[in-house]
Motif scaffolding. Structure first.
Motif, PDB file in Angstrom:
ATOM      1  N   GLN A   1       0.812  -1.220   0.000  1.00  0.00           N
ATOM      2  CA  GLN A   1       0.000   0.000   0.000  1.00  0.00           C
ATOM      3  C   GLN A   1       0.842   1.265   0.000  1.00  0.00           C
ATOM      4  O   GLN A   1       0.406   2.299  -0.481  1.00  0.00           O
ATOM      5  CB  GLN A   1      -0.906   0.024   1.237  1.00  0.00           C
ATOM      6  CG  GLN A   1      -1.937  -1.089   1.253  1.00  0.00           C
ATOM      7  CD  GLN A   1      -2.358  -1.463   2.669  1.00  0.00           C
ATOM      8  OE1 GLN A   1      -1.944  -0.827   3.627  1.00  0.00           O
ATOM      9  NE2 GLN A   1      -3.167  -2.493   2.789  1.00  0.00           N
ATOM     10  N   ASP A   2       2.028   1.196   0.586  1.00  0.00           N
ATOM     11  CA  ASP A   2       2.824   2.412   0.748  1.00  0.00           C
ATOM     12  C   ASP A   2       4.302   2.093   0.542  1.00  0.00           C
ATOM     13  O   ASP A   2       5.026   1.816   1.499  1.00  0.00           O
ATOM     14  CB  ASP A   2       2.576   2.983   2.157  1.00  0.00           C
ATOM     15  CG  ASP A   2       3.470   4.190   2.446  1.00  0.00           C
ATOM     16  OD1 ASP A   2       3.990   4.792   1.485  1.00  0.00           O
ATOM     17  OD2 ASP A   2       3.635   4.536   3.630  1.00  0.00           O
ATOM     18  N   ALA A   3       4.722   2.155  -0.731  1.00  0.00           N
ATOM     19  CA  ALA A   3       6.097   1.767  -1.061  1.00  0.00           C
ATOM     20  C   ALA A   3       7.117   2.740  -0.475  1.00  0.00           C
ATOM     21  O   ALA A   3       8.283   2.402  -0.322  1.00  0.00           O
ATOM     22  CB  ALA A   3       6.255   1.669  -2.577  1.00  0.00           C
ATOM     23  N   ASP A   4       6.691   3.929  -0.096  1.00  0.00           N
ATOM     24  CA  ASP A   4       7.627   4.918   0.451  1.00  0.00           C
ATOM     25  C   ASP A   4       8.202   4.499   1.803  1.00  0.00           C
ATOM     26  O   ASP A   4       9.217   5.031   2.236  1.00  0.00           O
ATOM     27  CB  ASP A   4       6.941   6.277   0.627  1.00  0.00           C
ATOM     28  CG  ASP A   4       6.650   6.926  -0.717  1.00  0.00           C
ATOM     29  OD1 ASP A   4       7.245   6.476  -1.721  1.00  0.00           O
ATOM     30  OD2 ASP A   4       5.829   7.856  -0.764  1.00  0.00           O
ATOM     31  N   ALA A   5       7.506   3.581   2.462  1.00  0.00           N
ATOM     32  CA  ALA A   5       7.966   3.166   3.788  1.00  0.00           C
ATOM     33  C   ALA A   5       8.994   2.046   3.717  1.00  0.00           C
ATOM     34  O   ALA A   5       9.320   1.434   4.738  1.00  0.00           O
ATOM     35  CB  ALA A   5       6.769   2.725   4.629  1.00  0.00           C
ATOM     36  N   LEU A   6       9.544   1.801   2.521  1.00  0.00           N
ATOM     37  CA  LEU A   6      10.448   0.660   2.321  1.00  0.00           C
ATOM     38  C   LEU A   6      11.617   0.629   3.309  1.00  0.00           C
ATOM     39  O   LEU A   6      11.892  -0.392   3.931  1.00  0.00           O
ATOM     40  CB  LEU A   6      10.977   0.688   0.880  1.00  0.00           C
ATOM     41  CG  LEU A   6      12.008  -0.372   0.520  1.00  0.00           C
ATOM     42  CD1 LEU A   6      11.422  -1.773   0.649  1.00  0.00           C
ATOM     43  CD2 LEU A   6      12.521  -0.153  -0.910  1.00  0.00           C
ATOM     44  N   ALA A   7      12.306   1.755   3.476  1.00  0.00           N
ATOM     45  CA  ALA A   7      13.507   1.763   4.317  1.00  0.00           C
ATOM     46  C   ALA A   7      13.157   1.443   5.773  1.00  0.00           C
ATOM     47  O   ALA A   7      13.843   0.676   6.445  1.00  0.00           O
ATOM     48  CB  ALA A   7      14.201   3.122   4.222  1.00  0.00           C
ATOM     49  N   LEU A   8      12.053   2.013   6.233  1.00  0.00           N
ATOM     50  CA  LEU A   8      11.615   1.780   7.612  1.00  0.00           C
ATOM     51  C   LEU A   8      11.331   0.295   7.853  1.00  0.00           C
ATOM     52  O   LEU A   8      11.784  -0.290   8.835  1.00  0.00           O
ATOM     53  CB  LEU A   8      10.352   2.612   7.881  1.00  0.00           C
ATOM     54  CG  LEU A   8       9.843   2.591   9.306  1.00  0.00           C
ATOM     55  CD1 LEU A   8      10.672   3.525  10.162  1.00  0.00           C
ATOM     56  CD2 LEU A   8       8.380   3.004   9.349  1.00  0.00           C
TER      57      LEU A   8
END
Lengths: 389, 373
Positions: free
Chosen positions: B297-304
């Protein structure tokens, strides 16, 4: 009060989750007394009854009960949301064992007449219940309980003693597990009875706990009489009934919200004392922060199972271990972070802010003892999940 | 087909590979050899399609995503096979496809998918740095391309056909594809705990043509960062496989080993220890599962999520490995007992791409504050 005086409930389960959550949150935020948020210790009925009456008038006193008995009729998914919002807002417990423990058992096992007799006054708060399960010699090994009930005419005569009875001083009634057949195997000779707390022969002796408060008690029974008609279910079936309702309780007891609230308290203490610059503290803090995040991931697995209508297996014991032990470690690090103030009683001055450090530390102790100690939960996992001999 | 069905099918296929094409005896025999894995087995892995799971369909792959690769790697890791599936088919393939050289992608990705090219990403220089931009290796513009100078460590695998090397150019980090026989490149190996090898590179004015630049200065840091974070999550899946199998072996041992006239698994002290290991495994499983759900749903949270997964799985894998030795007793300390092989693989996977402590610190820098009370 009759159930017609409370506002009738819509079909909450038809609401989408977000809308339901925001309605629940809005009510808690407007109706719950600010001074009782995140109570550091158990609140007595005199402190919480005003709030309970508001809940009752709203029709929300018994979220899990079916609507025909004045409940909200919430399914597992909505029930978890309701409880998550309670914890998020820091809503204190009322003497709720009649609602959370006895109610579901009556709805499932009691006769129609018993339901009509006991459910409405329980909902209204007229009957306040305490639970009589543990005994001085039946703690973790609850099935070895020895308090005995013998039939005399149309009454049971009860002798023995119960202990760790929460809210015993506030309660008007008790639901109790008693031995009714001494010759049967230990789990099989137990019956489930109701009784009045003002019955002759009952002595309540409050027990002062580590917080210095008298939340629970030892209760003595000396030829206490209660009608045979107040037995729920068949004779000698009490153990089975009491155990049948444990699954959901174990999921809700594993909610990460309590620990998340505690983490905010730790962060407040650490920020005030400049500890975030301390590499040693910071690493332990981060361990806990990740432990709590990962606890939430485990909780979500079980919560989704419940939401789909499933029943958790014995592996749900790991959730109680994780939630309670993680929270305990959090209270320990908070105590350590507070340094000298970590041994000061009550709300104390932490760099200018009044914070209670000790009470959460004490309050978290019984979490790993009650409702099956951490060690009992590990025994369950070892035998039933890991299949060890 | 649902994702669950696809994953189960993939898991079953790896189960077939485990029964047919590899064994603990093979794993033992390859330890400390050069390069430390078997190209014939690598070809079988490619024929099964696993080297191309993350490669786009137009470049000869299956065009699938992390959950499918995680399912394969979790099962594959249980076999302890030394073939560098995650390093090549995730890290190198994702670095290539995250770059901005489509002609090079069209040339190399089909070879990776087919198992004909083993590429290693050389991006690390220090012992515990996981920031792909914090490097010293330089890329100077030279006639028709770049000249690379510097050194790299911990590139997996040693014995690759080509290395995807990061370097600082004008305007940012670039990634260049360097053939193993390139002039000015020296490749040495360092032996890891599990008997496999990592490459240590020296680059002395190595010439790279423009056509071999995987990612230009505008794209390099991001391509590497994304590829590393995705591979980090997949390393978590590998650790989950290793710890699951190690725990199964240890529980079997507890059920059968008799001391004081009883199976040792009947002793409460050991039971509770085993339960705590089981809980660590379940935590690892839950975080990985949650990562897949949230990243869809939210690829931006990958690093976290990469840091959350790696810190849990690294610590859990190490703990289950160590305590499995303890529960086995004296035999656990011998080379002849297989349990030690699982500990050693867990050590290698824990250290690779940043260990638990490194990712804990990165999580702190990335984590949002808790929702206000």
């Amino acid at each position: 009060m009759s159930s017609s005086e409370i506002s009738s409930q819509p079909d909450w389960n038809a609401y989408d989750d977000d809308r339901f959550r925001s309605e629940v949150r809005a009510f808690f935020e407007t109706a719950y007394p600010e001074e009782l948020r995140y109570p550091a210790f158990f609140l007595s009925w005199s402190k919480t009854q005003h709030w309970y009456r508001k809940l009752y008038a709203q029709g929300w006193a018994a979220p899990a009960w079916p609507r025909e008995w004045g409940g909200m009729g919430l399914d597992g998914a909505k029930m978890l949301i309701f409880m998550e919002e309670q914890e998020r807002h820091g809503i204190g417990r009322t003497p709720d064992q009649g609602i959370t423990l006895l109610g579901p058992l009556l709805i499932r096992y009691a006769s129609e007449e018993q339901k009509r007799q006991f459910l409405p006054p329980t909902l209204s708060g007229e009957y306040l219940w305490c639970q009589g399960y543990s005994e001085p010699n039946a703690g973790s090994d609850l099935a070895s309980l020895r308090t005995e009930a013998v039939i005399d005419g149309d009454e049971y005569v009860i002798n023995g003693s119960k202990i760790w009875t929460s809210y015993a001083m506030d309660a008007t009634h008790m639901f109790i597990l008693v031995r009714t057949d001494k010759s049967a195997k230990k789990q099989e000779g137990i019956s489930f009875l109701l009784l009045r707390m003002d019955s002759p022969g009952i002595t309540v002796r409050p027990i002062r706990n580590l917080l210095g408060s008298e939340h629970f008690a030892q209760v003595f029974f000396d030829n206490v009489r209660t009608p045979v008609a107040w037995r729920i279910g068949k004779p000698n079936q009490g153990w089975t009934m009491a155990k049948a309702l444990l699954g959901f309780e174990r999921v809700s007891a594993g909610s990460p919200k309590v620990a998340q609230n505690g983490l905010r308290r730790l962060e407040a203490v650490a920020a005030r004392l400049g500890l975030m610059e301390d590499a040693g503290f910071r690493d332990r803090y981060l361990q806990l922060k990740l432990d709590i995040a990962d606890l939430a991931s485990v909780y979500d697995r079980f919560a989704e199972l419940v939401k789909r209508g499933g029943t958790p297996g014995p592996d749900v014991s790991m959730l109680k271990i994780l939630a309670t032990e993680t929270y305990q470690r959090l209270t320990e690090l908070t105590l350590e972070a507070a340094g000298n103030a970590g041994a000061l009683h009550g709300k104390v001055d932490i760099a200018g802010a009044p914070l209670d450090i000790l009470s959460p530390f004490y309050m978290s102790r019984p979490f790993t003892i009650a409702a099956g100690s951490s060690e009992v939960q590990r025994n369950i996992l070892a035998k039933n999940v890991l299949q060890l001999p | 087909m649902s994702q669950e069905d696809t994953n189960q099918m993939l898991r079953d296929a790896v189960g077939g590979f485990a029964a047919r094409d590899t064994s603990i005896a093979r794993v033992r025999a390859l330890r400390e050899t050069d390069p430390g894995f078997d190209r014939a087995v690598w070809k079988k892995i490619a024929d099964a399609g696993w080297t191309g799971i993350l490669v786009p369909e137009k470049f000869g792959g299956a065009g699938l995503s992390l959950p499918e690769m995680a399912a394969v790697l979790e099962e594959f890791a249980k076999t302890l096979s030394p073939e560098p599936l995650n390093a090549v088919s995730s890290l190198a393939a994702l670095t290539l496809s995250g770059g901005d050289n489509e002609a090079l992608q069209a040339r190399l990705l089909p070879q990776i998918a087919a198992g004909d090219l083993i590429a290693a990403v050389a991006w690390q220089e220090s012992e515990s740095g996981i920031d792909p931009a914090a490097i010293e290796t330089t890329a100077k513009e030279a006639a028709g391309g770049y000249a690379l100078s510097g050194s790299k460590r911990f590139a997996v695998p040693f014995g690759a056909d080509a290395y995807l090397v990061s370097a600082k150019g004008q305007g940012g980090v670039i990634v260049a594809c360097v053939d193993k026989s390139a002039k000015g490149l020296t490749v040495d190996s360092e032996l890891r705990a599990d008997g496999t090898r990592v490459a240590r590179l020296k680059l002395d004015n190595v010439q790279v043509a423009k056509a071999d630049i995987v990612a230009s200065a505008g794209a390099g840091a991001r391509a590497l960062g994304q590829a590393i974070d995705q591979t980090t999550i997949l390393a978590g899946a590998e650790l989950l496989g290793v710890m699951s199998r190690a725990l199964e072996i240890t529980l079997d041992y507890m059920r059968t080993r008799v001391q004081f006239d009883r199976p040792i698994g009947s002793f409460q002290a050991l039971q509770h220890r085993a339960v705590d290991l089981f809980i660590q495994k379940e935590l690892s499983f839950s975080v990985l599962r949650d990562a897949h759900i949230h990243l869809a749903q939210d690829a931006d949270a990958l690093a976290l999520w990469a840091s959350r997964v790696k810190s849990r799985c690294s610590e859990a894998g190490m703990r289950i490995g160590r305590e499995s030795i303890q529960i086995h007793g004296g035999i656990g300390f011998t080379d002849e007992c297989d349990i030690g092989l699982y500990l050693k693989r867990a050590m290698v996977l824990s250290a690779w791409l940043g260990n638990g402590a490194v990712h804990r610190r990165r999580y702190a820098a990335l984590a949002p504050a808790l929702e206000a009370a």
